[in-house]
Every structure is written in C-alpha cells, then in structure tokens.
Design a protein around this motif. Structure first.
Motif, PDB file in Angstrom:
ATOM      1  N   TYR A   4     -21.647 -13.483 -14.998  1.00 26.86           N
ATOM      2  CA  TYR A   4     -22.127 -12.528 -14.002  1.00 26.86           C
ATOM      3  C   TYR A   4     -22.442 -11.177 -14.631  1.00 26.86           C
ATOM      4  O   TYR A   4     -21.723 -10.705 -15.521  1.00 26.86           O
ATOM      5  N   ALA A   5     -23.500 -10.549 -14.103  1.00 28.92           N
ATOM      6  CA  ALA A   5     -23.723  -9.123 -14.298  1.00 28.92           C
ATOM      7  C   ALA A   5     -23.348  -8.432 -12.997  1.00 28.92           C
ATOM      8  O   ALA A   5     -23.772  -8.859 -11.911  1.00 28.92           O
ATOM      9  N   VAL A   6     -22.547  -7.393 -13.081  1.00 26.56           N
ATOM     10  CA  VAL A   6     -22.158  -6.615 -11.909  1.00 26.56           C
ATOM     11  C   VAL A   6     -23.088  -5.414 -11.816  1.00 26.56           C
ATOM     12  O   VAL A   6     -23.186  -4.628 -12.758  1.00 26.56           O
ATOM     13  N   VAL A   7     -23.774  -5.282 -10.681  1.00 24.25           N
ATOM     14  CA  VAL A   7     -24.712  -4.182 -10.481  1.00 24.25           C
ATOM     15  C   VAL A   7     -24.071  -3.181  -9.529  1.00 24.25           C
ATOM     16  O   VAL A   7     -23.932  -3.425  -8.330  1.00 24.25           O
ATOM     17  N   GLY A   8     -23.648  -2.054 -10.085  1.00 22.49           N
ATOM     18  CA  GLY A   8     -22.909  -1.061  -9.315  1.00 22.49           C
ATOM     19  C   GLY A   8     -21.444  -1.111  -9.693  1.00 22.49           C
ATOM     20  O   GLY A   8     -20.815  -2.168  -9.617  1.00 22.49           O
ATOM     21  N   ALA A   9     -20.887   0.028 -10.067  1.00 20.90           N
ATOM     22  CA  ALA A   9     -19.503   0.058 -10.553  1.00 20.90           C
ATOM     23  C   ALA A   9     -18.635   0.965  -9.707  1.00 20.90           C
ATOM     24  O   ALA A   9     -17.779   1.685 -10.216  1.00 20.90           O
ATOM     25  N   GLY A  10     -18.844   0.916  -8.401  1.00 21.77           N
ATOM     26  CA  GLY A  10     -18.063   1.735  -7.478  1.00 21.77           C
ATOM     27  C   GLY A  10     -16.722   1.118  -7.128  1.00 21.77           C
ATOM     28  O   GLY A  10     -16.220   0.223  -7.811  1.00 21.77           O
ATOM     29  N   ILE A  32     -22.077  -4.952 -17.117  1.00 18.84           N
ATOM     30  CA  ILE A  32     -21.993  -4.001 -16.007  1.00 18.84           C
ATOM     31  C   ILE A  32     -23.265  -3.171 -16.031  1.00 18.84           C
ATOM     32  O   ILE A  32     -23.634  -2.606 -17.064  1.00 18.84           O
ATOM     33  N   VAL A  33     -23.921  -3.093 -14.886  1.00 17.02           N
ATOM     34  CA  VAL A  33     -25.123  -2.281 -14.738  1.00 17.02           C
ATOM     35  C   VAL A  33     -24.774  -1.114 -13.820  1.00 17.02           C
ATOM     36  O   VAL A  33     -24.369  -1.307 -12.672  1.00 17.02           O
ATOM     37  N   GLU A  45     -14.398  -1.724 -21.316  1.00 19.03           N
ATOM     38  CA  GLU A  45     -13.346  -1.809 -22.332  1.00 19.03           C
ATOM     39  C   GLU A  45     -12.070  -2.396 -21.729  1.00 19.03           C
ATOM     40  O   GLU A  45     -11.426  -3.264 -22.326  1.00 19.03           O
ATOM     41  N   PHE A  46     -11.715  -1.946 -20.542  1.00 19.35           N
ATOM     42  CA  PHE A  46     -10.489  -2.414 -19.884  1.00 19.35           C
ATOM     43  C   PHE A  46     -10.561  -3.903 -19.572  1.00 19.35           C
ATOM     44  O   PHE A  46      -9.586  -4.639 -19.753  1.00 19.35           O
ATOM     45  N   HIS A  47     -11.726  -4.364 -19.094  1.00 24.80           N
ATOM     46  CA  HIS A  47     -11.880  -5.761 -18.685  1.00 24.80           C
ATOM     47  C   HIS A  47     -12.500  -6.636 -19.772  1.00 24.80           C
ATOM     48  O   HIS A  47     -12.804  -7.799 -19.511  1.00 24.80           O
ATOM     49  N   GLN A  48     -12.725  -6.070 -20.943  1.00 30.12           N
ATOM     50  CA  GLN A  48     -13.279  -6.811 -22.082  1.00 30.12           C
ATOM     51  C   GLN A  48     -14.637  -7.431 -21.739  1.00 30.12           C
ATOM     52  O   GLN A  48     -14.866  -8.636 -21.889  1.00 30.12           O
ATOM     53  N   ILE A  49     -15.532  -6.577 -21.279  1.00 31.05           N
ATOM     54  CA  ILE A  49     -16.896  -6.975 -20.919  1.00 31.05           C
ATOM     55  C   ILE A  49     -17.845  -6.484 -22.014  1.00 31.05           C
ATOM     56  O   ILE A  49     -17.782  -5.325 -22.429  1.00 31.05           O
ATOM     57  N   GLU A  50     -18.740  -7.362 -22.447  1.00 28.81           N
ATOM     58  CA  GLU A  50     -19.533  -7.089 -23.644  1.00 28.81           C
ATOM     59  C   GLU A  50     -20.580  -5.985 -23.479  1.00 28.81           C
ATOM     60  O   GLU A  50     -20.773  -5.154 -24.378  1.00 28.81           O
ATOM     61  N   GLN A  51     -21.279  -5.975 -22.351  1.00 31.88           N
ATOM     62  CA  GLN A  51     -22.454  -5.110 -22.233  1.00 31.88           C
ATOM     63  C   GLN A  51     -22.302  -4.092 -21.108  1.00 31.88           C
ATOM     64  O   GLN A  51     -21.805  -4.413 -20.023  1.00 31.88           O
ATOM     65  N   VAL A  52     -22.779  -2.883 -21.365  1.00 33.21           N
ATOM     66  CA  VAL A  52     -22.912  -1.843 -20.341  1.00 33.21           C
ATOM     67  C   VAL A  52     -24.350  -1.351 -20.394  1.00 33.21           C
ATOM     68  O   VAL A  52     -24.844  -0.958 -21.459  1.00 33.21           O
ATOM     69  N   ASP A  68     -26.031 -15.514 -15.866  1.00 28.94           N
ATOM     70  CA  ASP A  68     -26.545 -16.563 -14.987  1.00 28.94           C
ATOM     71  C   ASP A  68     -26.720 -16.077 -13.556  1.00 28.94           C
ATOM     72  O   ASP A  68     -27.509 -16.637 -12.794  1.00 28.94           O
ATOM     73  N   ALA A  69     -25.941 -15.055 -13.188  1.00 30.56           N
ATOM     74  CA  ALA A  69     -25.926 -14.584 -11.800  1.00 30.56           C
ATOM     75  C   ALA A  69     -25.627 -13.100 -11.783  1.00 30.56           C
ATOM     76  O   ALA A  69     -25.092 -12.534 -12.753  1.00 30.56           O
ATOM     77  N   VAL A  70     -25.971 -12.451 -10.672  1.00 27.34           N
ATOM     78  CA  VAL A  70     -25.668 -11.029 -10.494  1.00 27.34           C
ATOM     79  C   VAL A  70     -24.890 -10.836  -9.200  1.00 27.34           C
ATOM     80  O   VAL A  70     -25.091 -11.560  -8.218  1.00 27.34           O
ATOM     81  N   TYR A  71     -23.986  -9.870  -9.242  1.00 29.11           N
ATOM     82  CA  TYR A  71     -23.266  -9.424  -8.043  1.00 29.11           C
ATOM     83  C   TYR A  71     -23.751  -8.021  -7.750  1.00 29.11           C
ATOM     84  O   TYR A  71     -23.620  -7.115  -8.591  1.00 29.11           O
ATOM     85  N   ILE A  72     -24.321  -7.801  -6.564  1.00 25.40           N
ATOM     86  CA  ILE A  72     -24.959  -6.536  -6.225  1.00 25.40           C
ATOM     87  C   ILE A  72     -24.060  -5.753  -5.285  1.00 25.40           C
ATOM     88  O   ILE A  72     -23.797  -6.166  -4.149  1.00 25.40           O
TER      89      ILE A  72
END
Length: 357
Positions: A4-10, A32-33, A45-52, A68-72
């Motif tokens: 997943y890519a997460v779109v929005g980090a609120g 994370i987008v 960094e906290f969640h060990q996610i590769e890309q920002v 493969d998927a996005v969460y908006i």
C-alpha cells in the motif's frame, strides 16, 4: 502480500491505519505520500516504510512497481482526484468516507476503477466488525420481529483547529460522523431511504463553528413505513449508540461507531434480555485484511464504490434539506449486498503508534 501507498499522513493515518497494517499479515505499507515531508519521514522511520513522496511525485510512484494499492486519507474534496489517478494507473483504491463531495465525482471514480480492472472500496471498517455483523444477523433472523425504527446518537467535543471544522474540506459532523448513522440505518433496513428532513444548530459564540454546523438532527423515511433518526455533533458530550425497535423487541448497540473500545449488543424481547459483549479488535486491521483478501482472490468488496455513492446520495439530500428547510426526496437503487459473517475479521490491536503534534 499487498503493498500500500498511504496518501495523506494526518491523524487517522497515524492513529489507525499505519499501526494496523502490520497486524494483518497480508499487507504492508511501502510508501507515504504527503504534503508534510518532515512529518512523513518521521512516520516512515518509525514504521519502517521505504519511501516518502510529496504529492507532486504521486504519478511517478504509481508508474513504479512498488505499490499495488493506495489508501486515500486526504481532505474530502481531494478524494476523487487521487482515486481516479490511482485507478487509471492500475492500482487498487481504498478511500475514506465520504467517498467524494459530488455524485459526478463518485461516478467518475467508479467508472475509472471498472474501466481499468481494479478494486475500489469505501473505507467502512464496521462492515468487518463482529459486533456490527452480529447485530445485523440478529435482525435478519427475526429476533425482534420486523424492524420499524432506527435511532442513533453520535457526538463528541471536536478540538479547535481540526480540519473537520473547515468548510473548504466539506467538514462538519454530518459528513464526518453522521455518515456512520446513515450507513447503519441503510443496512438495518436493507433498503435505501426515500425521503429525508434535517435541522442544524450552530452557536454564535463558539469559534469552532464559524464554518460548519455544531450539530445536525435528521429524520429519514424508508420504504414500507419504516423510519430512522439520528443526532450527530462536534460540540456534545461523548455519545455513541444506536437502537432498533421492532414489532416484537428491541436491539441496542452501545459503543456502536467508534473504534477505541469494545461494543455491547443488548437484545430485549418480552421473554428475554440478552447481553453480548464484544472485546475490542483492530477494526482498521480488519478492513485492510479484508480488502487485501479481495485483491488477492479477485473478489469485489462489499463496501465498494457504489456503497459509498449510496451514502453520498443521502448526505447531499440532507444538505439540501438543511439549505431549504424542507424534506427532500432520495432516489437510489437498492443494494443487493450487506455485511455478512464471512466478512468478520478479529485482529488484535497494537500499541505501536506515533502521533505527531
């Protein structure tokens, strides 16, 4: 494993989505987008996610083979743009509710997903919740006779500065928490409302409510003489419950909408009062696991784009009632699918989360 890519980090991403994903066992976040790169990097960094990635890099991310998927989870008016771009790039989409801010936007999202062979799911975590499905199953089995009346209360004190208090974000209690009440009533009756009437209240001395209403009260008419009502508020004491009155009994659900605690279902008939308590599970992990299962198995999710469109249609009719002071007709095709026991996911919660100020 669905990436997943997460779109929005609120807040909802920090509090609920990112902590839930590792609990699923079939999903992980790879990007994370966000418009706040500093905060997103701390989360990554906290969640060990590769890309920002910032919003300008979204399309490049979609062209890559890293998601493969996005969460908006961006403000409501931005849902459609990100969802359509993701679908056209062949990525599956889970979008927060309300699905969009107009019927046209929602239909465009649905069309894009269909046209490019991807799944579109509206984020209704309660459709995978054991207590919610248990209540609906009890109603279908006739334990209280024919359901006649639905009533719900959902409110809390919203903090000043919250984006849900902004008119430009299509904020307010109706769109943010009233939608839970609408969705519950629709599945309780397994029908769509045919008419709505609403009133609102907005104090003149509270700076939180300069752009949105503080409270909204709604009455909905369903086919076959059934009625529903709900009260939602960003300026009230914490309330979170609904009840269904039938011809032969009553069903009450306490802590029925929020995800921070367990739920109690009370079935009250003339001959018996049954109390069933459900411990807290991670509702976000449940819906993520369910959606990833749908992607892996090629199964269309029950709370799909049309489900989001159905609630949006009711929301917009309620808004017209608030604007005109008159009842408004609603025209939606009945839904053939509803939450069932096979959709239940019981996944433990975690305390590992990072909340940024």
């Amino acid at each position: 494993m669905i990436r997943y890519a997460v779109v929005g980090a609120g807040w909802i991403t920090q509090e609920a989505f990112l902590p839930a994903v590792p609990q699923t066992g079939n999903s992980r976040v790879t990007a994370i987008v966000s418009g706040n790169l500093k905060g997103a990097r701390r989360l990554a960094e906290f969640h060990q996610i590769e890309q920002v990635i910032d919003y300008r890099g979204f399309d490049d991310l979609l062209r890559s083979d890293s998601v493969d998927a996005v969460y908006i989870a961006v403000p409501n008016p931005m849902h459609a743009d990100f969802a359509v771009r993701a679908a056209r790039a062949g990525k599956h989409v889970m979008v927060e509710k309300p699905i969009a801010t107009s019927i046209e936007q929602a239909r465009t999202m649905i069309k894009a997903a269909r046209g490019h062979g991807v799944m579109l799911m509206t984020s209704y975590r309660l459709h995978n919740d054991a207590a919610t499905v248990n209540a609906l199953t009890s109603l279908r089995s006739g334990k209280i006779g024919t359901p006649l009346f639905f009533s719900a209360l959902f409110g809390f004190q919203s903090q000043i500065g919250n984006h849900r208090l902004k008119g430009e974000h299509w904020g307010g209690p109706l769109q943010d928490i009233g939608i839970y009440c609408i969705n519950a009533a629709r599945h309780v009756f397994e029908a769509e409302p045919v008419e709505v009437f609403a009133m609102s209240a907005r104090p003149t001395d509270d700076p939180r409510f300069e752009e949105v209403d503080a409270s909204v009260a709604v009455t909905m008419r369903f086919p076959e003489g059934r009625l529903a009502e709900f009260f939602c508020s960003f300026g009230a004491y914490d309330v979170d419950a609904y009840r269904i009155v039938g011809t032969h009994g009553e069903l009450r659900v306490e802590n029925g909408f929020r995800f921070e605690s367990g739920t109690r279902v009370v079935l009250d008939t003339r001959s018996n009062v049954e109390h069933v308590s459900f411990e807290r599970y991670d509702q976000f992990a449940g819906q993520i696991h369910y959606f990833s299962d749908c992607i892996i198995n090629g199964t269309r999710p029950e709370p799909d784009g049309e489900e989001g469109l159905a609630d949006l249609t009711v929301l917009l009719a309620i808004e017209r009632s608030l604007q005109t002071g008159r009842p408004q007709k609603v025209r939606s095709s009945p839904r053939k699918r509803h939450p069932v026991s096979e959709m239940i996911r019981k996944i433990p919660t975690t305390n590992k989360r990072l909340l940024l100020s």
